[in-house]
Design an enzyme around this catalytic site. Structure first.
Site, mmCIF file in Angstrom:
data_model
loop_
_atom_site.group_PDB
_atom_site.id
_atom_site.type_symbol
_atom_site.label_atom_id
_atom_site.label_comp_id
_atom_site.label_asym_id
_atom_site.label_seq_id
_atom_site.Cartn_x
_atom_site.Cartn_y
_atom_site.Cartn_z
ATOM 1 C CB THR A 106 -3.550 2.856 -8.766
ATOM 2 O OG1 THR A 106 -3.081 3.861 -9.673
ATOM 3 C CG2 THR A 106 -3.463 3.397 -7.348
ATOM 4 C CE LYS A 183 -2.923 7.321 -9.610
ATOM 5 N NZ LYS A 183 -3.116 6.134 -10.436
ATOM 6 C CE LYS A 251 -8.123 0.937 -7.542
ATOM 7 N NZ LYS A 251 -6.868 1.273 -8.252
#
Length: 316
Positions: A106, A183, A251
């Site tokens: 990701t 995502k 994050k």
């Protein structure tokens, strides 16, 4: 069929690579699994776990790509991914005609676009394939792949690789970046849900309600969620053994907030949750950045001044 490569055997990659072996996609003399990891002991441990499988350990990521037709990559952070991809002996250095990269990390959309352009320019194929799921789904093959890029590569891997590592694979577009967008939507929603759940549990405890009973009540109604049933009992016991580290969850949430700003979308609720996760990640006293993202619950209690929260913090 040529060798299958895997770069990155961390929390997620270890389970994913193991699935390729246990389900027969790779690990034979005809189709060995070729691996590399920044911490070499992870490669050795995988080989010891599967003594009957053909596993080849390489000295560099470049050597993995050069030895394989398709190489999966699963690095933990944008910084790690960039370092491994761009290194002199990194992933890109091994790419040429006939080489394919499936990147499951990701990252920021810009990172995926940059990697795709570099791989294609070198004559290879690139599939963006970030996953929804954490350590346990990686180990039992129930990840969800969110893909974009080479449709040809997706078609080749969806039933011969992705299918044993995941329970579903979705192809969004030939335009790289769409998988990352999907995502970030999923993970930012998940983080916001867990932060709200943590506040609900903290409130329950602070007003004298049994948290275990409240978890049961929540699981019986319209707001039921597997993540609440899975994380809740551990949260009240302060069990935050990492399946999805808090620093990685933050994050993803920060990247999603940036994406929402760029898209001019109202995102204030998720933005507030991102701030709570940021505080948790940066709190050196709690030191929970490497623990599971459920540890945001500890920050919620630390910021609360109820008698229950005060006592809970003193019992640390």
């Amino acid at each position: 069929m040529s060798s299958v490569g895997f770069v990155g055997l961390g929390i997620m990659g270890e389970g994913m690579a193991a699935r390729l072996l246990s389900e027969g996609i790779a690990g034979t003399e005809a189709t060995p699994l070729v691996v590399w990891n920044r911490t070499g002991s992870k490669c050795t441990a995988l080989k010891e776990k599967f003594p009957d499988k053909t596993i080849v350990i390489k000295e560099t990521a470049k050597e993995v790509v050069e030895a394989c037709g398709i190489t999966y990559s699963m690095l933990s952070t944008p910084e790690a991914s960039r370092a491994v991809f761009d290194a002199t002996e990194g992933v890109l250095a091994g790419v040429g005609a006939g080489k394919s990269i499936v990147d499951c990390a990701t990252l920021a959309e810009s990172d995926m676009l940059r990697m795709n352009d570099a791989v294609v320019a070198a004559g290879g194929r690139f599939l963006e394939a970030p996953v929804s799921g954490s350590k346990a789904p990686a180990a039992n093959g129930s990840l969800i792949f969110l893909c974009a890029g080479s449709q040809e590569l997706f078609d080749e891997t969806k039933d011969n690789g992705l299918n044993v590592m995941g329970k579903a694979s979705h192809y969004f577009s030939t335009t790289v970046g769409k998988g990352t967008r999907a995502k970030l939507v999923v993970n930012s929603l998940m983080g916001t849900m867990l932060a709200a759940f943590g506040e609900g549990l903290a409130l329950s405890e602070s007003v004298g309600l049994d948290p275990a009973t409240m978890i049961e009540v929540i699981g019986q109604g319209a707001i039921m969620s597997p993540i609440y049933n899975l994380k809740g009992p551990k949260m009240i016991k302060k069990d935050h053994a990492p399946n999805f580290p808090l620093k990685h969850a933050h994050k993803d949430m920060a990247l999603a907030v940036d994406m929402a700003k760029a898209a001019n979308v109202e995102f204030s609720i998720t933005s507030q949750a991102e701030k709570v996760f940021r505080e948790a990640r940066e709190d050196t006293d709690l030191n929970i950045a490497d623990q599971d993202f459920s540890a945001v619950f500890e920050t919620i209690h630390k910021k609360s001044s109820s008698e229950f929260s005060k006592k809970r913090m003193c019992d640390e």
